[in-house]
Design a protein around this motif. Structure first.
Motif, short mmCIF file in Angstrom:
data_model
loop_
_atom_site.label_atom_id
_atom_site.label_comp_id
_atom_site.label_asym_id
_atom_site.label_seq_id
_atom_site.Cartn_x
_atom_site.Cartn_y
_atom_site.Cartn_z
N ARG A 1 12.38 -7.01 0.13
CA ARG A 1 11.10 -7.73 0.19
C ARG A 1 10.21 -7.31 -0.98
NH1 ARG A 1 8.78 -12.35 2.15
NH2 ARG A 1 6.57 -12.00 2.49
N TRP A 2 10.16 -6.01 -1.27
CA TRP A 2 9.33 -5.51 -2.37
C TRP A 2 9.79 -6.11 -3.70
CZ3 TRP A 2 4.94 -3.40 -3.77
CH2 TRP A 2 4.83 -2.84 -5.03
N ASN A 3 11.07 -6.02 -3.98
CA ASN A 3 11.58 -6.45 -5.28
C ASN A 3 11.62 -7.96 -5.43
OD1 ASN A 3 12.08 -3.93 -6.61
ND2 ASN A 3 13.71 -3.60 -5.14
N SER A 4 11.79 -8.70 -4.35
CA SER A 4 11.91 -10.15 -4.47
C SER A 4 10.57 -10.86 -4.43
CB SER A 4 12.81 -10.70 -3.38
OG SER A 4 12.20 -10.52 -2.11
N THR A 5 9.58 -10.30 -3.75
CA THR A 5 8.33 -11.03 -3.53
C THR A 5 7.08 -10.24 -3.89
OG1 THR A 5 9.42 -12.15 -1.69
CG2 THR A 5 7.02 -12.32 -1.80
N ILE A 6 6.92 -9.09 -3.28
CA ILE A 6 5.65 -8.37 -3.33
C ILE A 6 5.36 -7.76 -4.69
CG2 ILE A 6 4.26 -6.57 -2.21
CD1 ILE A 6 5.09 -8.96 -0.42
N ASP B 1 0.83 -1.22 0.00
CA ASP B 1 0.00 0.00 0.00
C ASP B 1 0.86 1.26 0.00
OD1 ASP B 1 -2.33 -1.47 -0.01
OD2 ASP B 1 -2.65 -1.32 2.16
N THR B 2 1.91 1.24 0.79
CA THR B 2 2.77 2.43 0.89
C THR B 2 3.52 2.69 -0.41
OG1 THR B 2 3.04 1.98 3.26
CG2 THR B 2 4.58 3.52 2.26
N VAL B 3 4.07 1.63 -1.01
CA VAL B 3 4.81 1.80 -2.26
C VAL B 3 3.86 2.29 -3.36
CG1 VAL B 3 6.09 0.61 -4.08
CG2 VAL B 3 6.62 0.16 -1.69
N LEU B 4 2.67 1.68 -3.46
CA LEU B 4 1.71 2.10 -4.49
C LEU B 4 1.29 3.55 -4.29
CD1 LEU B 4 -0.43 -1.14 -4.71
CD2 LEU B 4 1.16 -0.27 -6.43
N ALA C 1 11.62 6.36 -0.83
CA ALA C 1 10.91 7.07 0.24
C ALA C 1 9.87 6.16 0.88
CB ALA C 1 10.26 8.34 -0.31
N ALA C 2 9.22 5.35 0.06
CA ALA C 2 8.23 4.40 0.59
C ALA C 2 8.91 3.37 1.47
CB ALA C 2 7.49 3.72 -0.56
N PHE C 3 10.07 2.86 1.04
CA PHE C 3 10.79 1.86 1.84
C PHE C 3 11.19 2.44 3.19
CE2 PHE C 3 12.48 0.08 -2.44
CZ PHE C 3 11.25 -0.53 -2.69
N GLU C 4 11.61 3.70 3.19
CA GLU C 4 12.00 4.35 4.45
C GLU C 4 10.80 4.52 5.37
OE1 GLU C 4 14.04 7.93 3.34
OE2 GLU C 4 15.71 6.83 2.45
N GLU C 5 9.65 4.89 4.80
CA GLU C 5 8.44 5.04 5.61
C GLU C 5 8.03 3.71 6.24
OE1 GLU C 5 3.74 6.03 4.84
OE2 GLU C 5 5.21 7.14 3.64
N VAL C 6 8.05 2.64 5.44
CA VAL C 6 7.68 1.32 5.95
C VAL C 6 8.72 0.84 6.97
CG1 VAL C 6 7.29 -1.10 5.32
CG2 VAL C 6 6.38 0.72 3.88
N ALA C 7 9.98 1.11 6.70
CA ALA C 7 11.04 0.71 7.62
C ALA C 7 10.82 1.32 9.01
CB ALA C 7 12.41 1.12 7.07
N ASP C 8 10.44 2.59 9.04
CA ASP C 8 10.17 3.25 10.33
C ASP C 8 8.98 2.60 11.03
OD1 ASP C 8 12.27 5.00 9.99
OD2 ASP C 8 11.02 6.63 9.20
N ALA C 9 7.93 2.28 10.24
CA ALA C 9 6.72 1.71 10.83
C ALA C 9 6.94 0.29 11.35
CB ALA C 9 5.58 1.73 9.81
N LEU C 10 7.79 -0.48 10.69
CA LEU C 10 7.96 -1.90 11.04
C LEU C 10 9.26 -2.19 11.78
CD1 LEU C 10 6.74 -3.59 7.72
CD2 LEU C 10 5.44 -3.15 9.82
N SER C 11 10.03 -1.15 12.10
CA SER C 11 11.33 -1.32 12.76
C SER C 11 12.23 -2.26 11.97
CB SER C 11 11.14 -1.85 14.20
OG SER C 11 10.40 -0.93 14.95
N ARG C 12 12.33 -1.99 10.69
CA ARG C 12 13.21 -2.74 9.79
C ARG C 12 14.08 -1.72 9.06
NH1 ARG C 12 11.59 -8.08 8.63
NH2 ARG C 12 9.54 -8.62 9.42
N ARG D 1 1.83 6.57 -6.99
CA ARG D 1 0.71 7.40 -7.46
C ARG D 1 0.98 8.88 -7.24
NH1 ARG D 1 -2.44 3.36 -5.20
NH2 ARG D 1 -2.58 4.49 -3.24
N GLU D 2 1.60 9.21 -6.11
CA GLU D 2 1.82 10.61 -5.76
C GLU D 2 3.08 11.19 -6.39
OE1 GLU D 2 1.81 10.48 -1.50
OE2 GLU D 2 -0.37 10.26 -1.40
#
Length: 184
Positions: free
Chosen positions: A52-57, A19-22, A33-44, A26-27
């Motif tokens: 994870r995005w490029n290999s699976t999702i 959802d964050t990458v999409l 920037a999306a990876f950094e936002e998700v990293a902060d949210a998931l402590s990764r 769109r914006e």
């Protein structure tokens, strides 16, 4: 039974990442920037999110990525159009309506300042940059990918159908052979 790693990606983590990458696509933002936002949210780390995005999702969301890119293109067009309309508000009406071969005549009748000419030229460039070619290219790519997917599915179905016919043919032969042995 294999144990899940403690830091394994959950389905919810994958959804948040997608959802964050999409949204960023769109914006008009970057995937980084999306990876950094998700990293902060998931402590990764953002690198883990990118991997994870490029290999699976990403493979699961091909159509959505294409639609997000298409929406980004439309938003860019709308922004460019509104920017060019703002430029037109500051231009003399004579320049707006004048065909290219009559611009010199209009300029001789009423001198313009350099800023108005620059604004006019920038608005002409913006109009030229905003064309349907990029949107059509994105749609074409999306349709090509859909066609490839449908063709692959058709091939799988065709192979399954042939296998089913072979199985039915063997079963028929075995049945005929069994009947023949009983009659003898």
């Amino acid at each position: 039974m294999t144990a899940n790693r403690q830091d394994a990606w959950s389905h919810e983590d994958d959804l948040l990442l997608a959802d964050t990458v999409l949204r960023h696509i769109r914006e008009g933002s970057t995937q980084l920037a999306a990876f950094e936002e998700v990293a902060d949210a998931l402590s990764r780390t953002s690198a883990a999110c990118g991997f994870r995005w490029n290999s699976t999702i990403r493979k699961k969301y091909t159509a959505e990525v294409n639609m997000a890119k298409k929406k980004r293109t439309v938003l860019k067009k709308e922004k460019a159009k509104s920017d060019s309309e703002m430029v037109y508000q500051h231009e003399p009406e004579e320049i707006q309506a004048a065909p290219i071969d009559h611009v010199e005549e209009v300029l001789q009748e009423k001198p313009l300042d350099l800023d108005a000419v620059i604004d006019y030229l920038q608005s002409m460039k913006a109009k030229q940059d905003v064309d349907d070619a990029s949107m059509l290219k994105a749609e074409n790519e999306m349709l090509k990918e859909k066609l490839e997917k449908v063709e692959k599915e058709k091939n799988v179905i065709t192979q399954d159908y042939r296998s089913l016919l072979e199985i039915m043919d063997r079963a028929r032969k075995l049945t005929n052979h069994s009947l023949l042995e009983k009659t003898l």
